[in-house]
Design an enzyme around this catalytic site. Structure first.
Site, mmCIF file in Angstrom:
data_model
loop_
_atom_site.group_PDB
_atom_site.id
_atom_site.type_symbol
_atom_site.label_atom_id
_atom_site.label_comp_id
_atom_site.label_asym_id
_atom_site.label_seq_id
_atom_site.Cartn_x
_atom_site.Cartn_y
_atom_site.Cartn_z
ATOM 1 N N LEU A 190 10.316 -8.560 12.555
ATOM 2 C CA LEU A 190 11.072 -8.256 11.341
ATOM 3 C C LEU A 190 10.951 -9.445 10.397
ATOM 4 C CD1 LEU A 190 14.401 -6.741 12.753
ATOM 5 C CD2 LEU A 190 12.720 -5.533 11.338
ATOM 6 N N ASP A 191 10.862 -9.186 9.104
ATOM 7 C CA ASP A 191 10.843 -10.263 8.129
ATOM 8 C C ASP A 191 12.124 -11.086 8.231
ATOM 9 O OD1 ASP A 191 8.426 -9.307 7.145
ATOM 10 O OD2 ASP A 191 9.394 -8.064 5.628
ATOM 11 N N PRO A 192 12.078 -12.364 7.852
ATOM 12 C CA PRO A 192 13.317 -13.171 7.843
ATOM 13 C C PRO A 192 14.444 -12.502 7.062
ATOM 14 C CG PRO A 192 11.421 -14.599 7.563
ATOM 15 C CD PRO A 192 10.891 -13.190 7.517
ATOM 16 N N LEU A 193 14.118 -11.836 5.957
ATOM 17 C CA LEU A 193 15.124 -11.144 5.154
ATOM 18 C C LEU A 193 15.814 -10.038 5.940
ATOM 19 C CD1 LEU A 193 16.105 -10.338 2.054
ATOM 20 C CD2 LEU A 193 14.390 -8.548 2.360
ATOM 21 N N ALA A 194 15.074 -9.392 6.829
ATOM 22 C CA ALA A 194 15.557 -8.193 7.510
ATOM 23 C C ALA A 194 16.493 -8.527 8.656
ATOM 24 C CB ALA A 194 14.370 -7.372 8.029
#
Length: 322
Positions: free
Chosen positions: A46-50
């Site tokens: 998962l992206d850091p944002l997610a």
């Protein structure tokens, strides 16, 4: 002499609710350290944002992680309309701002989503994805200012539901196949609306057989260990942690099972050919089956059955003692 892996033997799957602002690998390393596990891996970054569902596989469970990578997923996301960023999400720099169409309605957005973004669709993944080019993740190349051609891919969006429309923000619930990039859906939607868009929030709820209600936030796991630390022995803490794990075979729990006799189990473990008696209910030509030892009930691994009833092992549990 072979080097022993540092850490203890832990076998199972932990469903982590990944916090925002943290890479998937960082989250993995923290949980691996908490468990003291010798071997661990995650199943699709998962992206850091997610935030949200990140299944972590320990020990023997890593043999079956591919089935989670290939599994369908469910996400909720918030799209910010009127702004396009260089990463297609809120972690990037705004590179363009455009006004929204006049009198834009939720009905118009929903009609666009159902027409253009359901069923089999073609996407061009972002340069800030984890896809690799000549062994290098695209996001690393992008951060160096290196642009490469990214091939389009076909994915399937099973459903996309508009949950809310608030001025310049759109909340979506998306169920999709593996390899679907939510950022690409949001970016393409913004372009079709004529105003641009980027992902403001992204949360993965489901991954294959695993549902959102079963995952545990990292903060809760750390709190559990802290609370037990002053009262319980290290062995008791380890036992409590292991109770949180799903079995290694849970990624393939929905596949047909084949129960082997004791002799068939021994033959399988010694690498000998096993031919199944199809008259006992084992159907021939099964693309994937879950193998159980009839004597102990233990999970042995997964295999395939060809048209002649020959069992072809694909992933087997280790028979060595830890």
């Amino acid at each position: 002499m072979a080097r022993r892996a540092k850490g203890r033997s832990v076998n199972g799957i932990f469903l982590l609710d990944k916090p925002g602002g943290m890479s998937s690998n960082r989250a993995l390393q923290i949980v691996k350290r908490i468990y003291g596990a010798a071997k661990a891996g995650h199943t699709g970054a998962l992206d850091p944002l997610a935030t949200g569902m990140l299944p972590l596989c320990f020990g023997e469970a890593t043999k079956f992680s591919q089935f989670l990578l290939d599994a369908d997923k469910r996400y909720v996301t918030t799209a910010k309309l009127g702004q396009r960023t260089d990463t297609s999400d809120a972690d990037g720099e705004v590179v363009e701002e455009r006004p929204l169409p006049e009198n834009l309605t939720a009905e118009q957005i929903d009609e666009l989503l159902q027409r253009e973004f359901t069923g089999q669709i073609t996407q061009v993944p972002s340069m800030f994805s984890a896809l690799k080019h000549n062994g290098q993740p695209l996001y690393k190349l992008a951060r160096q200012g290196i642009q490469v051609e990214v091939k389009s891919r076909q994915v399937t969006v099973f459903s996309i539901e508009l949950l809310d429309f608030r001025g310049d923000e759109v909340d979506l619930d998306i169920r999709c196949s593996k390899g679907t990039y939510i950022r690409s859906i949001v970016q393409d939607m913004g372009e079709m609306l004529g105003c641009g868009a980027h992902v403001k929030m992204l949360r993965r709820l489901d991954s294959g057989p695993y549902k959102a209600e079963s995952m545990m936030p990292l903060a809760d796991l750390e709190q559990l260990v802290d609370e037990m630390g002053s009262e319980a022995s290290p062995e008791r803490i380890q036992m409590r942690l292991d109770e949180l794990l799903l079995p290694p075979w849970s990624p393939v729990a929905d596949t047909p099972e084949v129960i082997l006799t004791g002799q068939q189990t021994r033959s399988l473990c010694f690498g000998q050919t096993v031919v199944l008696d199809t008259s006992n209910g084992n159907n021939p030509a099964q693309p994937l089956v879950r193998l159980l030892d009839g004597d102990s009930g233990n999970f042995l691994g997964i295999g395939e059955i060809d048209a002649k009833g020959t069992l072809l092992p694909r992933r087997l549990m280790s028979t060595q003692e830890s």
